[in-house]
Scaffold this motif. Structure first.
Motif, PDB file in Angstrom:
ATOM      1  N   CYS A  31       0.863  -1.189   0.000  1.00  0.00           N
ATOM      2  CA  CYS A  31       0.000   0.000   0.000  1.00  0.00           C
ATOM      3  C   CYS A  31       0.897   1.235   0.000  1.00  0.00           C
ATOM      4  O   CYS A  31       1.729   1.412   0.905  1.00  0.00           O
ATOM      5  N   CYS A  45      -2.468   0.682  -4.203  1.00  0.00           N
ATOM      6  CA  CYS A  45      -1.494  -0.399  -4.053  1.00  0.00           C
ATOM      7  C   CYS A  45      -0.508  -0.403  -5.221  1.00  0.00           C
ATOM      8  O   CYS A  45      -0.809   0.104  -6.314  1.00  0.00           O
ATOM      9  N   LYS A 113       1.372  -1.330   5.596  1.00  0.00           N
ATOM     10  CA  LYS A 113       1.727  -0.961   4.220  1.00  0.00           C
ATOM     11  C   LYS A 113       2.260  -2.139   3.400  1.00  0.00           C
ATOM     12  O   LYS A 113       1.868  -2.307   2.232  1.00  0.00           O
ATOM     13  N   MET A 116       0.055  -5.267   2.496  1.00  0.00           N
ATOM     14  CA  MET A 116      -1.145  -4.584   2.958  1.00  0.00           C
ATOM     15  C   MET A 116      -1.947  -5.517   3.861  1.00  0.00           C
ATOM     16  O   MET A 116      -2.243  -6.656   3.506  1.00  0.00           O
TER      17      MET A 116
END
Length: 834
Positions: A31, A45, A113, A116
């Protein structure tokens, strides 16, 4: 040659890439960044996928994952009608080194992140909901799957009208509206698709996707559970709440409040597959009145109509429909008709009209009207209710019998029927709003919407009665429900497991937003050839069925299931059960209004009222009827002693209203054929009325307020709700409430406050109120607003020495009850018992 080899190598690689895109599981990757637009935060993404959060409130988040990154949908939600549930202020995203975080008043939403991963915490930083590793959202072709962390002690409830145990843990389910005659106690899918469930970890999930979605609550893994959709936008709502009730109420806030039935709908209803004649309807109605068995509704099945679906009375079967309906109405009966969502090809003029105007679902292969086989009436055209031009046409047709005096409809076969999982030819049906794979599960909903809206158009401010078999989430805005073709088709007298499972099916239906519901009392399926042999099962069906808010006895074909056919004892027991339903009408109607306001079911699993009690998680054969009454129907052949569980506290036998049981344990309760195990918890108030032959028979009927006082220093409270029972004025808040609050004082004294509040509607002034206190000893005296009232001696015929309307009280030593009589003048009252 070298160039040619290079060309083939590139071609092979290209084919491999395309094949991988279609067949491989693609997981969400890193992400990278985000955009904020009002309530919406969109995360981007590295592979082009997007994950969108839309904050409906501080506790409800719409989550949309799209591997393509387009975040586009062909149709608006069929279920969700309100997304902005509260003002949430400005959305802020904290960009941390390893995650993005968003805080609301109740939640901390964290998105790791790389990879994700979504995690949701409550405001005390306890993890509530989480993606399972990097598999939170994955795709394969058009299919999307969400894998979530499964805790060892996590339990799941919901998914609407489903068979099997209420706790879904360790089971898998599909959403595909299916006509399943005589379905077993484990069969899935059934008629309705409501992809909403709740977790014991204080959250619910509503997967708003109309395709054939699937749910796996731990059959494939002990560490994760999943929900998936084969196509369409992958949108689900995360709903946080402190308990099941709060989660459920927020689901209702999203999908709309249930409409209230007319009050006569809460009476008893009689039906049969071959109820299709005028003389028969009048004869059955007359027999109910002759035998003094209460009944409000006579149904007519689909054979009432001349042709599918012209809404004309069948010639020869009905000589004077208007006259018949007037005679029934004069006796206190309403008539409900069946309608199917098709037009038979044998009905040439109507079929041709609908075909030429494009009112039928199309066959994608031919471009013409789809040719649907139907159980009766021959092949049919399937009406496309997603076509807006159909609505007025259908509304004018259905208004014909309504104008004659019919009171409503039951919309049957709306799966559409004979369209189960294996019937893939139906997937060639093309509706105006999409192909059948997308529309199938909402077909019944689109029909019910037309029926309701057209009823409102032609009958302004009148409440509709519409009961449906097939539906999708949000049906409560338009219709009520029943559970379809239950019972044992092979041997009708062996339908005990089907009866037992209908308890769980009904409780499950309530969790799906269907508070107004019934099973087919007697079980729909099976030929009844030996009525004495069926008598016990019929009795127990009835003793469960009278707690269904919309109690209806119904059976297939010409198998009659009127109470008097099963023998004198069964008739007496069935009559007693039906009479109890009518006596409880003030209580039931008050909860009906609560169901409209909150969406909370009237029939509730014990887990919903006692979420902290681990013993109730696996209980599928008991339920709460409202918040005050616990019911444990007998569901086994030959059982005369019922083993049942009472949650913590003191419970009072509602049958004698004096025997006390200590909760937190299982008890053995004697339940002969004439007894339904029923209990109220200490501190309950239950309003009742006298037995009547139909709802509204006596507008001046007295009210009996049964009070089971709480412990010293504590109160018992109930708010009685009343309105005109016919109009939609309740939507404007027009109605009446009477709040009864009984406080237990020191030294065995009791103080009761009666607080009436009339808003545009006033109940019958001058009716009598009987406050029935269930006590351990006789009081010394009673005052109302500071004035001592007279003691009335009651003789053996229960006739009071006080003949006028003056307030008085008496003591029933046998029942252990103090009964106070007063007139309801709609003024506040203060009553003290010393």
């Amino acid at each position: 040659m070298h160039k040619l080899k290079s060309f083939y190598l590139m071609l092979f690689c290209l084919i491999s890439i395309v094949h991988g895109a279609a067949g491989q599981v693609m997981k969400a990757t890193q992400c990278q960044d985000y955009q904020i637009e009002g309530r919406k935060v969109t995360f981007n993404c590295s592979d082009g996928a997007k994950l969108e959060f839309y904050f409906c409130s501080s506790s409800v988040v719409r989550i949309w994952y799209d591997a393509s990154g387009t975040l586009q949908r062909k149709n608006a939600s069929f279920a969700v009608v309100h997304e902005q549930l509260e003002d949430i202020g400005e959305i802020k995203v904290n960009n941390e080194p390893a995650s993005f975080e968003i805080f609301t008043g109740k939640l901390r939403v964290r998105l790791n992140k790389d990879p994700m991963q979504l995690l949701v915490y409550d405001k005390w930083q306890k993890l509530v909901f989480s993606d399972y590793k990097s598999l939170g959202h994955s795709t394969s072709g058009t299919k999307t799957v969400a894998h979530k962390v499964l805790r060892p002690d996590e339990q799941f409830f919901g998914l609407g009208e489903k068979t099997g145990p209420l706790n879904r843990r360790g089971r898998s389910y599909k959403m595909w509206n299916s006509d399943k005659p005589c379905y077993s106690s484990q069969e899935d899918p059934l008629y309705k698709s409501i992809p909403f469930f709740m977790s014991s970890y204080h959250y619910g999930i509503f997967l708003d996707n109309t395709y054939k979605t699937a749910f796996d609550f731990g059959t494939s893994s002990t560490e994760s559970y999943s929900f998936e959709a084969p196509d369409g936008p992958f949108i689900y709502y995360f709903i946080y709440g402190k308990d099941y009730k709060e989660i459920h109420q927020q689901y209702i806030a999203l999908t709309g409040k249930p409409i209230m039935p007319p009050r006569w709908a809460f009476g008893f209803a009689q039906s049969r597959g071959l109820y299709t004649r005028e003389d028969q309807a009048l004869e059955i109605a007359s027999e109910f009145r002759k035998r003094e068995i209460p009944c409000d509704i006579i149904y007519q099945d689909i054979g009432w109509t001349q042709e599918l679906q012209d809404f004309n009375w069948r010639k020869g079967n009905y000589k004077d429909p208007k006259g018949m309906l007037k005679k029934l109405n004069d006796q206190g009966f309403k008539m409900i008709l069946s309608q199917d969502p098709v037009v038979s090809q044998a009905n040439k003029s109507q079929w041709q009209e609908a075909h030429q105007k494009g009112y039928f679902v199309k066959d994608r292969r031919t471009g013409t009207s789809y040719d649907m086989p139907w159980p009766w009436g021959g092949n049919c055209g399937v009406v496309d209710f997603t076509n807006p031009s159909v609505a007025d046409w259908w509304g004018q047709l259905q208004q014909k019998p309504l104008a004659d005096g019919v009171s409503g409809f039951w919309t049957d076969m709306g799966e559409p029927a004979w369209s189960n999982e294996e019937d893939v030819d139906r997937l060639h049906m093309q509706h105006q709003l999409g192909m059948h794979a997308e529309i199938h599960n909402v077909y019944g909903l689109t029909w019910d919407k037309v029926v309701k809206e057209q009823f409102d158009k032609h009958n302004p401010n009148k409440r509709i009665f519409q009961m449906t078999r097939a539906a999708y989430a949000g049906l409560q805005r338009y219709t009520f429900g029943w559970s379809g073709d239950s019972g044992s088709g092979t041997e009708v007298t062996e339908g005990w497991s089907q009866l037992a499972n209908q308890v769980a099916v009904g409780l499950s239906a309530g969790l799906g937003g269907i508070p107004f519901w019934t099973t087919d009392i007697s079980g729909y399926c099976g030929d009844i050839t030996d009525y004495p042999a069926m008598a016990e099962l019929y009795t127990r069906w009835m003793q469960f069925g009278i707690f269904n808010p919309l109690s209806r006895a119904h059976h297939e074909g010409n198998n009659a299931v009127e109470p008097w056919l099963f023998g004198e004892v069964a008739e007496k027991n069935a009559k007693t059960a039906i009479e109890l339903k009518y006596q409880l009408f003030p209580y039931l109607y008050s909860y009906a209004h609560k169901a409209h306001q909150t969406g909370l079911p009237i029939l509730r699993g014990l887990f919903m009222e006692f979420p902290q009690d681990d013993q109730v998680i696996g209980i599928n054969d008991q339920f709460m009827f409202g918040q005050e009454i616990l019911v444990a129907p007998v569901l086994k052949k030959g059982e005369r002693v019922k083993k049942l569980y009472l949650p913590d506290g003191e419970w009072i036998d509602f049958n004698d209203k004096k025997t006390v049981y200590l909760g937190g344990q299982q008890i053995a309760y004697r339940a002969p054929l004439n007894r339904i195990p029923m209990f109220v918890k200490r501190g309950a108030i239950v309003p009742m009325m006298p037995i009547m032959q139909y709802i509204g028979q006596d507008p001046m009927h007295p009210l009996y307020i049964h009070i089971f006082p709480n412990y010293e220093g504590e109160s018992a409270t109930f708010e009685l709700y009343e309105d005109d029972g016919e109009t939609q004025n309740y939507l404007k808040g027009i109605g009446s409430t009477t709040r009864f609050t009984c406080t237990t004082l020191a030294e065995g004294d009791f103080e009761t406050a009666i607080q009436p509040r009339d808003k545009g509607y006033t109940p019958a002034k001058g009716r009598q109120l009987y406050l029935c206190y269930h006590l351990e000893s006789r009081p010394n005296d009673v005052t109302i607003d500071g004035k001592t009232i007279s003691y009335a001696v009651v003789d053996n015929n229960r006739t009071s020495t006080i003949k006028n309307n003056e307030p008085s009280w008496t003591w029933d030593a046998q029942q252990g009850s103090c009964i106070i009589k007063l007139t309801d003048d709609r003024n506040a009252k203060n009553i003290k018992i010393h």
